[in-house]
Each structure stands twice: as structure tokens, then as C-alpha cells.
Design an enzyme around this catalytic site. Sequence first.
Site, PDB file in Angstrom:
ATOM      1  CG  ASN A 242      -1.989   1.030   1.170  1.00 29.20           C
ATOM      2  OD1 ASN A 242      -2.282   1.567   0.111  1.00 29.20           O
ATOM      3  ND2 ASN A 242      -2.571   1.345   2.297  1.00 29.20           N
TER       4      ASN A 242
ATOM      5  CE  LYS B  68      -2.494   4.992   1.574  1.00 33.05           C
ATOM      6  NZ  LYS B  68      -3.067   4.648   0.247  1.00 33.05           N
TER       7      LYS B  68
ATOM      8  CG  ASP C 158      -4.674   0.511   5.091  1.00 29.94           C
ATOM      9  OD1 ASP C 158      -5.265   0.989   6.073  1.00 29.94           O
ATOM     10  OD2 ASP C 158      -4.597   1.106   3.996  1.00 29.94           O
TER      11      ASP C 158
END
Length: 288
Positions: A24, A58, A249
Site C-alpha cells: 500500500n 498516505k 492497513d
Amino acid sequence: MAATSPLYNQLKDAEPFFLLAGPNVIESEEHILRMAKHIKHIATKVGLPLVFKSSFDKANRTSSKSFRGPGMPEGLMILEKVKVAYDLPIVTDVHESIQCEEVGKVADIIQIPAFLYLLVAAAQTGKIINIKKGQFCAPSVMENSAEKIRLAGNPNVMVCERGAMFGYSKLSSLDPRNFEWMREANCPVVADITHSLQQPAGKKLEGGGVASGGLRELIPCIARTSVAVGVDGIFMEVVHDDPLSAPVDGPTQWPLRHLEELLEELIAIARVTKGKHRFQIDLTPYRD
């Protein structure tokens, strides 16, 4: 309007589907290069076109303590190294319109994480644009979103379904009906089979605060359903070699050791389904 790019045509025509996958967020140069090597090996072995995904920032985190990544300058440098070392196209996301030009110099696909005000700036790069449907949006809005990209002169657009909010910290699993409705956007439809099982701010942390939870065990279920319905691409935005240590995550990170096994099953399903073709329903009276 500009012509469609060769990569866009390759993905659009991919059989049985294409794969967007990677960790991610960029944790380190060493980790991202290792993951790219392993994921490319698996995708090549099972015969799927791969676009490697990771984020340099992020930005959409609720906590200031959350790991965000290395930032844009260092992150793009690392992604370019992946691109050159493993001859892989890259997909990464933008969070501000000012980022689009620089990201477009490295990324082959620019991802829009439901921030629809970014569409025109992203479209003007000429890169493929992957628009993630907001969890708050009906699937019908994606037709307008895709058209906005085209009206900006860029025909290279795809739309991505990733679930809907169903109460606090709950994302409902992907609604298979949405794939059919999102085809009205007249472009490739992608299923995000990992983030759609996220539980935003659903995990309490020791010492206070919250982080994203998730239902990793349901990823195969969502993946099987998506492929049976006939999606054009599978998005595994969170694949990790050590999910329990992933800084972002973790509960929805799919273990790298199970990636090949899952993809082989999905390919087998895709080869027998007719999901990409709308069923022709005959409503004339039935007669013996």
C-alpha cells in the site's frame, strides 16, 4: 482528443483480467524493490498483465501518528527505480492537483482516491486515470467522472469499485450490481478486493487512538465474486510479505505467500464465467 495509450489498450483487452498490485505504501527502497521482484515473478508465472502499485504518501489518514510514507520526491525516485529495474508500469495516487504533473513523469496510471476535484488536472497529464468510487457515491456517478476525464482530452480512463459505507467504521463488501452499472462509464471496471474490506478507524490501539481494521479473511470471497461478475481488472492495493508488521492497513494486507494461489483460482473462475457479457433476457411469452 488524444489517442488511447498502448498500455491502456493492453489492459482494456487483457484476458481474463489485469492486475494492479503492490504494498500500500512505500516503506523503504529495499522493501519496495523486493516486493516488485516477487509480485512480477508471480504475475508472469500465472500470465497476468501487472501494474505495480504503491503510494509515496498516505495523506488521507485521521491520525497524525499514522505512517504516511517517504513523501513525493523520494517516493517518485523509488518508484522510478522499480520501473527501470523490473520493466513494470507504475500506478500511484495523487492528493493535490499540484502533484499531477510531477507524478505523471513517473507513473503510467494516476489514481484518484475519490477526490474528484483532481480529475481535470490528472487528465491533463495524458496518463491513464484510475478513478476510485467514493464509499459515499452511487455507482452511477462514475459515468460522469469518466466523461470528465474524456472532456479534458484524455480517453485513458478506468473506474474502480471499492465498497460503500454502512455505518461507522464499516465498509460494506462490494455490491456485485455496481460492476454492471459502472460499465455504463464505457471503460474498464476494476475491483478493489482489499481496501473494500477495510474498517476505517475500526481498530483500537494500545495506549489510545485508533487505526484501520479489516476483514482479510474475506478477500478471497470478494475476489471470487468480482471475477465471476466479469471485472476487467483486480486491484490488490495491499499485498505484503509480512502483513502483521505492515505500517499501514495491516488487517487488509494480503500475504505475498498466498498471492499465486489466489490468482490461479481467480483465473480459473474467469475462464468459465460469462460475466463480461450481459445476459440477453427474452420476455416474450414462453410456448411449448
